[in-house]
Design a protein around this motif. Structure first.
Motif, PDB file in Angstrom:
ATOM      1  N   HIS A 148      -1.536  -4.168  11.583  1.00  0.00           N
ATOM      2  CA  HIS A 148      -0.959  -4.944  12.681  1.00  0.00           C
ATOM      3  C   HIS A 148       0.238  -5.751  12.189  1.00  0.00           C
ATOM      4  CE1 HIS A 148      -4.359  -3.851  15.180  1.00  0.00           C
ATOM      5  NE2 HIS A 148      -5.195  -4.338  14.296  1.00  0.00           N
ATOM      6  N   LEU A 149       0.453  -5.750  10.882  1.00  0.00           N
ATOM      7  CA  LEU A 149       1.599  -6.413  10.269  1.00  0.00           C
ATOM      8  C   LEU A 149       2.881  -5.686  10.668  1.00  0.00           C
ATOM      9  CD1 LEU A 149       2.150  -8.645   7.980  1.00  0.00           C
ATOM     10  CD2 LEU A 149       2.376  -6.673   6.450  1.00  0.00           C
ATOM     11  N   TRP A 150       3.910  -6.426  11.027  1.00  0.00           N
ATOM     12  CA  TRP A 150       5.209  -5.819  11.313  1.00  0.00           C
ATOM     13  C   TRP A 150       5.784  -5.292   9.996  1.00  0.00           C
ATOM     14  CZ3 TRP A 150       8.335  -9.492  15.065  1.00  0.00           C
ATOM     15  CH2 TRP A 150       7.576  -9.724  16.215  1.00  0.00           C
ATOM     16  N   HIS A 151       6.129  -4.013   9.962  1.00  0.00           N
ATOM     17  CA  HIS A 151       6.598  -3.412   8.718  1.00  0.00           C
ATOM     18  C   HIS A 151       7.459  -2.194   9.012  1.00  0.00           C
ATOM     19  CE1 HIS A 151       3.042  -0.980   9.726  1.00  0.00           C
ATOM     20  NE2 HIS A 151       3.611  -0.014   9.012  1.00  0.00           N
ATOM     21  N   GLY A 152       8.149  -1.697   7.990  1.00  0.00           N
ATOM     22  CA  GLY A 152       8.937  -0.481   8.110  1.00  0.00           C
ATOM     23  C   GLY A 152       9.556  -0.115   6.775  1.00  0.00           C
ATOM     24  N   GLY A 153       9.846   1.168   6.604  1.00  0.00           N
ATOM     25  CA  GLY A 153      10.535   1.632   5.405  1.00  0.00           C
ATOM     26  C   GLY A 153      12.027   1.381   5.505  1.00  0.00           C
ATOM     27  N   THR A 154      12.660   1.088   4.379  1.00  0.00           N
ATOM     28  CA  THR A 154      14.103   0.825   4.353  1.00  0.00           C
ATOM     29  C   THR A 154      14.856   2.059   3.858  1.00  0.00           C
ATOM     30  OG1 THR A 154      13.895  -0.152   2.141  1.00  0.00           O
ATOM     31  CG2 THR A 154      13.756  -1.646   4.035  1.00  0.00           C
ATOM     32  N   ALA A 155      16.191   2.000   3.945  1.00  0.00           N
ATOM     33  CA  ALA A 155      17.026   3.133   3.556  1.00  0.00           C
ATOM     34  C   ALA A 155      17.010   3.314   2.034  1.00  0.00           C
ATOM     35  CB  ALA A 155      18.456   2.916   4.035  1.00  0.00           C
ATOM     36  N   ASN A 156      17.038   4.571   1.624  1.00  0.00           N
ATOM     37  CA  ASN A 156      17.113   4.907   0.206  1.00  0.00           C
ATOM     38  C   ASN A 156      18.562   5.224  -0.137  1.00  0.00           C
ATOM     39  OD1 ASN A 156      16.890   5.850  -2.381  1.00  0.00           O
ATOM     40  ND2 ASN A 156      15.567   7.584  -1.898  1.00  0.00           N
ATOM     41  N   ARG A 157      19.212   4.287  -0.800  1.00  0.00           N
ATOM     42  CA  ARG A 157      20.633   4.452  -1.128  1.00  0.00           C
ATOM     43  C   ARG A 157      20.848   4.910  -2.566  1.00  0.00           C
ATOM     44  NH1 ARG A 157      20.344  -0.245   2.143  1.00  0.00           N
ATOM     45  NH2 ARG A 157      21.367   0.099   4.170  1.00  0.00           N
ATOM     46  N   THR A 158      19.777   5.346  -3.226  1.00  0.00           N
ATOM     47  CA  THR A 158      19.888   5.826  -4.602  1.00  0.00           C
ATOM     48  C   THR A 158      20.019   7.347  -4.617  1.00  0.00           C
ATOM     49  OG1 THR A 158      17.512   6.165  -4.999  1.00  0.00           O
ATOM     50  CG2 THR A 158      18.376   3.919  -5.273  1.00  0.00           C
ATOM     51  N   ALA A 159      20.125   7.881  -5.818  1.00  0.00           N
ATOM     52  CA  ALA A 159      20.316   9.327  -5.985  1.00  0.00           C
ATOM     53  C   ALA A 159      19.001  10.082  -6.125  1.00  0.00           C
ATOM     54  CB  ALA A 159      21.195   9.594  -7.202  1.00  0.00           C
ATOM     55  N   ARG A 160      17.878   9.389  -6.044  1.00  0.00           N
ATOM     56  CA  ARG A 160      16.576  10.032  -6.232  1.00  0.00           C
ATOM     57  C   ARG A 160      15.687   9.776  -5.023  1.00  0.00           C
ATOM     58  NH1 ARG A 160      15.180  11.494 -11.335  1.00  0.00           N
ATOM     59  NH2 ARG A 160      12.977  11.139 -10.864  1.00  0.00           N
ATOM     60  N   PRO A 161      14.796  10.722  -4.702  1.00  0.00           N
ATOM     61  CA  PRO A 161      13.835  10.474  -3.621  1.00  0.00           C
ATOM     62  C   PRO A 161      12.839   9.394  -4.014  1.00  0.00           C
ATOM     63  CG  PRO A 161      13.313  12.528  -4.736  1.00  0.00           C
ATOM     64  CD  PRO A 161      14.623  12.062  -5.295  1.00  0.00           C
ATOM     65  N   ARG A 162      12.178   8.807  -3.031  1.00  0.00           N
ATOM     66  CA  ARG A 162      11.165   7.765  -3.258  1.00  0.00           C
ATOM     67  C   ARG A 162       9.884   8.161  -2.539  1.00  0.00           C
ATOM     68  NH1 ARG A 162       8.193   5.754  -0.207  1.00  0.00           N
ATOM     69  NH2 ARG A 162       9.642   4.695   1.184  1.00  0.00           N
ATOM     70  N   LEU A 163       8.831   8.451  -3.322  1.00  0.00           N
ATOM     71  CA  LEU A 163       7.620   9.096  -2.817  1.00  0.00           C
ATOM     72  C   LEU A 163       6.446   8.128  -2.746  1.00  0.00           C
ATOM     73  CD1 LEU A 163       6.124  11.747  -2.007  1.00  0.00           C
ATOM     74  CD2 LEU A 163       5.734  12.125  -4.451  1.00  0.00           C
ATOM     75  N   ALA A 164       5.667   8.253  -1.669  1.00  0.00           N
ATOM     76  CA  ALA A 164       4.431   7.481  -1.530  1.00  0.00           C
ATOM     77  C   ALA A 164       3.420   8.297  -0.737  1.00  0.00           C
ATOM     78  CB  ALA A 164       4.688   6.145  -0.841  1.00  0.00           C
ATOM     79  N   LEU A 165       2.159   8.007  -0.984  1.00  0.00           N
ATOM     80  CA  LEU A 165       1.036   8.564  -0.231  1.00  0.00           C
ATOM     81  C   LEU A 165       0.513   7.465   0.685  1.00  0.00           C
ATOM     82  CD1 LEU A 165      -1.031  11.032  -0.068  1.00  0.00           C
ATOM     83  CD2 LEU A 165      -2.420   9.709  -1.664  1.00  0.00           C
ATOM     84  N   HIS A 166       0.220   7.818   1.946  1.00  0.00           N
ATOM     85  CA  HIS A 166      -0.254   6.843   2.922  1.00  0.00           C
ATOM     86  C   HIS A 166      -1.643   7.259   3.421  1.00  0.00           C
ATOM     87  CE1 HIS A 166       3.753   4.881   3.540  1.00  0.00           C
ATOM     88  NE2 HIS A 166       4.146   6.047   3.048  1.00  0.00           N
ATOM     89  N   ALA A 167      -2.656   6.520   3.008  1.00  0.00           N
ATOM     90  CA  ALA A 167      -4.023   6.733   3.502  1.00  0.00           C
ATOM     91  C   ALA A 167      -4.303   5.653   4.544  1.00  0.00           C
ATOM     92  CB  ALA A 167      -5.035   6.667   2.366  1.00  0.00           C
ATOM     93  N   PHE A 168      -4.390   6.069   5.792  1.00  0.00           N
ATOM     94  CA  PHE A 168      -4.455   5.174   6.944  1.00  0.00           C
ATOM     95  C   PHE A 168      -5.869   5.215   7.527  1.00  0.00           C
ATOM     96  CE2 PHE A 168      -3.144   4.849  11.648  1.00  0.00           C
ATOM     97  CZ  PHE A 168      -3.237   3.467  11.658  1.00  0.00           C
ATOM     98  N   TYR A 169      -6.473   4.047   7.705  1.00  0.00           N
ATOM     99  CA  TYR A 169      -7.845   3.936   8.189  1.00  0.00           C
ATOM    100  C   TYR A 169      -7.867   3.180   9.511  1.00  0.00           C
ATOM    101  CZ  TYR A 169      -8.971   5.001   3.293  1.00  0.00           C
ATOM    102  OH  TYR A 169      -9.050   5.573   2.043  1.00  0.00           O
ATOM    103  N   CYS A 170      -8.896   3.448  10.321  1.00  0.00           N
ATOM    104  CA  CYS A 170      -9.077   2.703  11.563  1.00  0.00           C
ATOM    105  C   CYS A 170     -10.553   2.344  11.733  1.00  0.00           C
ATOM    106  CB  CYS A 170      -8.574   3.478  12.780  1.00  0.00           C
ATOM    107  SG  CYS A 170      -9.488   4.983  13.171  1.00  0.00           S
ATOM    108  N   ARG A 171     -10.808   1.358  12.556  1.00  0.00           N
ATOM    109  CA  ARG A 171     -12.187   0.938  12.819  1.00  0.00           C
ATOM    110  C   ARG A 171     -12.957   2.058  13.512  1.00  0.00           C
ATOM    111  NH1 ARG A 171     -11.671  -4.170  16.023  1.00  0.00           N
ATOM    112  NH2 ARG A 171     -12.183  -2.797  17.758  1.00  0.00           N
ATOM    113  N   TRP A 172     -14.247   2.072  13.368  1.00  0.00           N
ATOM    114  CA  TRP A 172     -15.098   3.177  13.816  1.00  0.00           C
ATOM    115  C   TRP A 172     -15.002   3.438  15.313  1.00  0.00           C
ATOM    116  CZ3 TRP A 172     -18.968   2.366  17.431  1.00  0.00           C
ATOM    117  CH2 TRP A 172     -19.246   1.028  17.739  1.00  0.00           C
ATOM    118  N   ASP A 173     -14.669   2.429  16.118  1.00  0.00           N
ATOM    119  CA  ASP A 173     -14.696   2.590  17.577  1.00  0.00           C
ATOM    120  C   ASP A 173     -13.331   2.931  18.159  1.00  0.00           C
ATOM    121  OD1 ASP A 173     -13.844   0.015  16.788  1.00  0.00           O
ATOM    122  OD2 ASP A 173     -14.301  -0.818  18.755  1.00  0.00           O
ATOM    123  N   LYS A 174     -12.369   3.314  17.314  1.00  0.00           N
ATOM    124  CA  LYS A 174     -11.026   3.673  17.766  1.00  0.00           C
ATOM    125  C   LYS A 174     -10.727   5.128  17.400  1.00  0.00           C
ATOM    126  CE  LYS A 174      -9.895  -0.440  19.287  1.00  0.00           C
ATOM    127  NZ  LYS A 174      -9.595  -0.708  20.716  1.00  0.00           N
TER     128      LYS A 174
END
Length: 258
Positions: free
Chosen positions: A185-211
């Motif tokens: 629920h936190l306001w967030h976002g990815g920023t622009a990558n202005r370098t010469a290399r890619p920037r990699l991440a894995l996103h494991a996203f969880y939700c409450r059982w009733d959603k």
């Protein structure tokens, strides 16, 4: 092992916490190598199970694509932190990878995951970001507005333009191998990558059982994948939950890509 009191405080007050050096080097290498192999094999179809994004390569449905990913979603320390945000009953909502392209001006608007607002039971979305590359001020690090998870508003409803800089935002930088746990629920976002290399991440996203799950795992996972999963993994993926079947059949959405 229970999470540290300082981590609890940061999640409660700031909405996120960074665990330094959480991913062992060998584990990080296996994750990065597998992800790059999938990018190569899936080519233009990469991410097709969910969303594609300008300025980034994406993969989706990763539980179906390697035991190395299943191990991540079941990590006990991760689950302890997620449980602090969501309570004792929750499930995996999606497991994706995102690689911010080099020399890109594309950035994400501030958003909340799945467009979600807390309800009468409290928070119901939590994301974990596995840093597989360094996150720096120049290569597409995460920006967040600390404390915004408690405001009960979505940035697209409160801001003139969620792509603009927010006066209270901070960059979440870190070293490859760190892990960020974030109340989504936190306001967030990815920023622009202005370098010469890619920037990699894995996103494991969880939700409450009733959603509903963002990506309906039962429909996405092949039969051979499902049959090989442990009871613990099946429960976390809600594979034997008829209520989840009813909720998730239509699929979910990203918080900023409609």
């Amino acid at each position: 092992m229970p999470i540290a009191p300082d981590h609890r405080r940061q999640l409660d007050e700031q909405g996120f916490v960074r665990l330094e050096g959480f991913i062992a080097p060998e584990r990080r290498s296996r994750l990065s190598d597998r992800i790059e192999a999938l990018f190569a094999s899936e080519a233009d179809e990469a991410g097709a199970e969910f969303r594609r994004e300008a300025g980034a390569r994406r993969l989706a449905n990763l539980v179906d694509k390697g035991e190395v990913f299943v191990d991540c979603i079941l990590d006990p320390a991760v689950l302890e932190h997620v449980g602090h945000v969501l309570g004792p009953r929750f499930k995996l909502s999606s497991l994706n990878a995102r690689s911010a392209n080099p020399h890109s001006e594309e950035s994400q608007p501030l958003h909340v995951d799945a467009g979600a607002l807390p309800d009468e039971r409290g928070s119901w979305v939590c994301n974990t970001v596995w840093l597989l590359d360094d996150f720096t001020t120049d290569n597409g690090a995460l920006r967040v507005v600390p404390g915004s998870h408690r405001w009960g508003r979505r940035p697209q409803d409160a801001l003139k333009d969620p792509r603009d800089l927010h006066p209270d935002e901070v960059l979440v930088t870190g070293r490859a191998g760190d892990l960020v746990v974030m109340n989504s629920h936190l306001w967030h976002g990815g920023t622009a990558n202005r370098t010469a290399r890619p920037r990699l991440a894995l996103h494991a996203f969880y939700c409450r059982w009733d959603k509903p799950q963002q990506q309906y795992q039962k429909a996405l996972l092949r039969a051979q994948t499902q049959s090989a999963l442990s009871p613990e993994a099946r429960a976390l993926l809600a594979l034997d939950d008829p209520d989840n079947d009813a909720m998730s059949a239509e699929g979910g959405q990203s918080g900023f890509m409609k």
